[in-house]
Design a protein around this motif. Structure first.
Motif, short mmCIF file in Angstrom:
data_model
loop_
_atom_site.label_atom_id
_atom_site.label_comp_id
_atom_site.label_asym_id
_atom_site.label_seq_id
_atom_site.Cartn_x
_atom_site.Cartn_y
_atom_site.Cartn_z
N ARG A 167 -5.89 7.35 14.47
CA ARG A 167 -7.01 6.60 13.86
C ARG A 167 -7.25 7.01 12.42
O ARG A 167 -7.47 6.15 11.56
CB ARG A 167 -8.28 6.80 14.68
N GLY A 168 -7.19 8.31 12.17
CA GLY A 168 -7.38 8.79 10.80
C GLY A 168 -6.32 8.25 9.86
O GLY A 168 -6.61 7.84 8.73
N TYR A 170 -4.54 5.50 10.30
CA TYR A 170 -4.76 4.05 10.10
C TYR A 170 -5.78 3.83 8.99
O TYR A 170 -5.63 2.94 8.14
CB TYR A 170 -5.22 3.38 11.39
N ALA A 171 -6.84 4.64 8.99
CA ALA A 171 -7.88 4.47 7.96
C ALA A 171 -7.28 4.69 6.58
O ALA A 171 -7.52 3.93 5.64
CB ALA A 171 -9.03 5.44 8.22
N GLN A 172 -6.43 5.75 6.47
CA GLN A 172 -5.77 6.01 5.18
C GLN A 172 -4.89 4.84 4.77
O GLN A 172 -4.91 4.39 3.63
CB GLN A 172 -4.86 7.24 5.27
N ALA A 174 -5.02 1.73 5.73
CA ALA A 174 -5.78 0.51 5.45
C ALA A 174 -6.41 0.57 4.06
O ALA A 174 -6.64 -0.46 3.43
CB ALA A 174 -6.85 0.31 6.52
N ALA A 175 -6.65 1.80 3.59
CA ALA A 175 -7.29 1.95 2.28
C ALA A 175 -6.29 1.77 1.14
O ALA A 175 -6.69 1.68 -0.02
CB ALA A 175 -7.96 3.33 2.20
N LEU A 212 -9.36 0.75 17.16
CA LEU A 212 -9.17 0.45 15.73
C LEU A 212 -9.92 -0.82 15.34
O LEU A 212 -10.46 -0.91 14.23
CB LEU A 212 -7.68 0.30 15.43
N ASP A 215 -13.10 -0.01 14.32
CA ASP A 215 -13.13 0.59 12.97
C ASP A 215 -12.92 -0.49 11.90
O ASP A 215 -12.80 -0.16 10.72
CB ASP A 215 -12.00 1.63 12.81
N ILE A 217 -10.17 -2.38 11.76
CA ILE A 217 -8.73 -2.53 11.49
C ILE A 217 -8.13 -3.42 12.57
O ILE A 217 -8.08 -3.04 13.74
CB ILE A 217 -8.03 -1.15 11.45
#
Ligand code: LLP
Length: 408
Positions: A167-168, A170-172, A174-175, A212, A215, A217
């Motif tokens: 998850r972490g 994916y956040a990176q 996506a950014a 996700l 979140d 995503i």
């Protein structure tokens, strides 16, 4: 094979020689594609299993996608005329140059396997002014119950991103403006004999996808990798249509494209290795049939202790003896099969079965042995799809030191 006598191919082309059935390859691919018809899907053949251009071409004509793991495989698939968007790029160690080549070609998706790889892909894409479509390959920590060398979805294997760290990352991803986050994937191992590990992996991936979505995503693709086994001896893996059917049942109604990356189950049982008996000999209690194929042609028995059936192309009458089927290479590990009950004479032609996958693809030039010819049968005709290597090909890239005085 199909409408062609193997003895004729061996006579014309020589041995050792790999022979593939076009109909066999097409039948296996269509089993996947047909059984998945009810849901959005892409069947991406894993090129590593057998990367001959003719195999890629036959599948490409059916509309297959392709799973590649190197710039070399990328070039092959493009050389076969397949549109780049049908390619997914897997692998745990993609280099800068490989990423750049795949971005330039415009591959459909990168399956990325680590935090560093995500950063490097973003940087390479930004530098070349492109956006990289990505899917994260997670490691779902599932035991595929297969040979330890080809289990890939356990926490301790080198593959994928630990599922609890995904998850972490994916956040990176996506950014990053250079990345377009498209999917989630896994590949848990090869030569699986059961459907359950696939379904367990699917559940874990779906749960992560839902988390996700919470979140913000949204993922459009779910890639379950390859791995379905084939029968080599007495295994009874489910046919591709059964695996596909079970997946359709769980995915119907979900807004997802299912991607599969089968290799072995497409080509494995569509090929044989033809080899001739050179000598019969007896050392102590053991009888050996020395054949003209060796571990450089088919490494699987030496590497995994793998079983391949060995069948005389023209069976003889008589009392069978137990033979070790061995090659000419100077290693005791150079065997194709052990303790097989056969009636043999020198000159007999043998078909080593299930040699369509990870056979020629893993062959080498050890002992300066030219690699074997490859042939594809198509109905009542056959085509040499890779000529036998010549010895001069093998050292064409080598050179010696400049002439000079011989040191004292
Ligand atoms: N996708 C990925 C990411 C893979 O690593 C592999 C195989 C496949 C798909 C295709 O798996 P298949 O459907 O063929 O099982 N040399 C070994 C097999 C190694 C498999 C490596 N990865 C053998 O001879 O058994």
């Amino acid at each position: 094979m199909e409408g062609v006598e193997l003895e004729r191919i061996a006579h014309d082309v020589g041995t050792p020689c790999f022979v593939y059935s076009r109909a066999g390859i097409e039948h296996a691919w269509r089993q996947y594609d047909g059984a998945l018809a009810g849901i959005a899907h892409e069947v991406c053949y894993a090129v590593k299993a057998n990367s001959n251009l003719a195999v890629i071409d036959v599948l490409g004509r059916l509309g297959a996608g392709f799973d590649i793991v190197s710039a070399g495989e990328l070039e092959r698939v493009l050389a076969a005329g397949v549109p780049a968007e049908r390619i997914v790029f897997s692998g745990v160690g993609k280099s800068d140059a490989e990423m750049a080549a795949a971005l330039e070609a415009g591959v459909g998706c990168f399956n990325v396997e680590s935090a560093q790889e995500i950063r490097r892909l973003a940087a390479t894409a930004a530098r070349t002014g492109r956006t990289a479509p990505v899917s994260l390959r997670v490691n779902p920590d599932i035991d595929a119950l297969t040979h330890p060398y080809i289990t890939t979805g356990l926490r301790e294997n080198k593959f994928g991103i630990p599922i609890d760290e995904a998850r972490g990352l994916y956040a990176q991803a996506a950014a990053s403006p250079a990345l377009a986050v498209r999917g989630i994937g896994c590949h848990i191992g090869s030569q699986l004999a059961n459907i359950e590990p696939f379904l367990d992996a699917l559940e874990r991936l779906l749960a992560l996808r839902d988390a996700l979505a919470g979140d913000g995503i949204r993922l459009s693709h779910l890639n379950l990798g390859g791995g379905l086994g084939i029968r080599y001896r007495d295994e009874s893996p489910p046919p591709p249509a059964d695996l596909a059917g079970a997946l359709v049942e769980r995915l119907a109604g979900r807004d997802l494209v299912l991607v599969l990356e089968p290799g072995r189950s497409i080509v494995g049982n569509a090929g044989v290795l033809l080899t001739r008996v050179e000598y019969l000999k007896r050392n102590g209690e053991k009888r050996f049939a020395v054949v003209d194929a060796a571990m450089n042609d088919l490494l699987r028995p030496a590497l995994y202790d793998a079983w391949h059936d060995v069948v005389p192309v023209k069976p003889r009458a008589g009392a069978p003896e137990l033979y070790e089927i061995v090659g000419p290479i100077c290693e005791s590990g150079d065997f194709l099969a052990r303790a097989r009950a056969l009636v043999l004479e020198p000159g007999d032609l043998l078909a080593v079965q299930s040699a369509g996958a990870y056979a020629f693809a893993m062959s080498s030039n050890y002992n300066t042995r030219p690699r074997a010819a490859e042939v594809m049968v198509d109905g009542d005709r056959y085509h040499v799809v890779r000529r036998r290597e010549r010895v001069r090909d093998l050292f064409a890239g080598e050179s010696v030191l400049p002439a000079g005085p011989v040191p004292a």
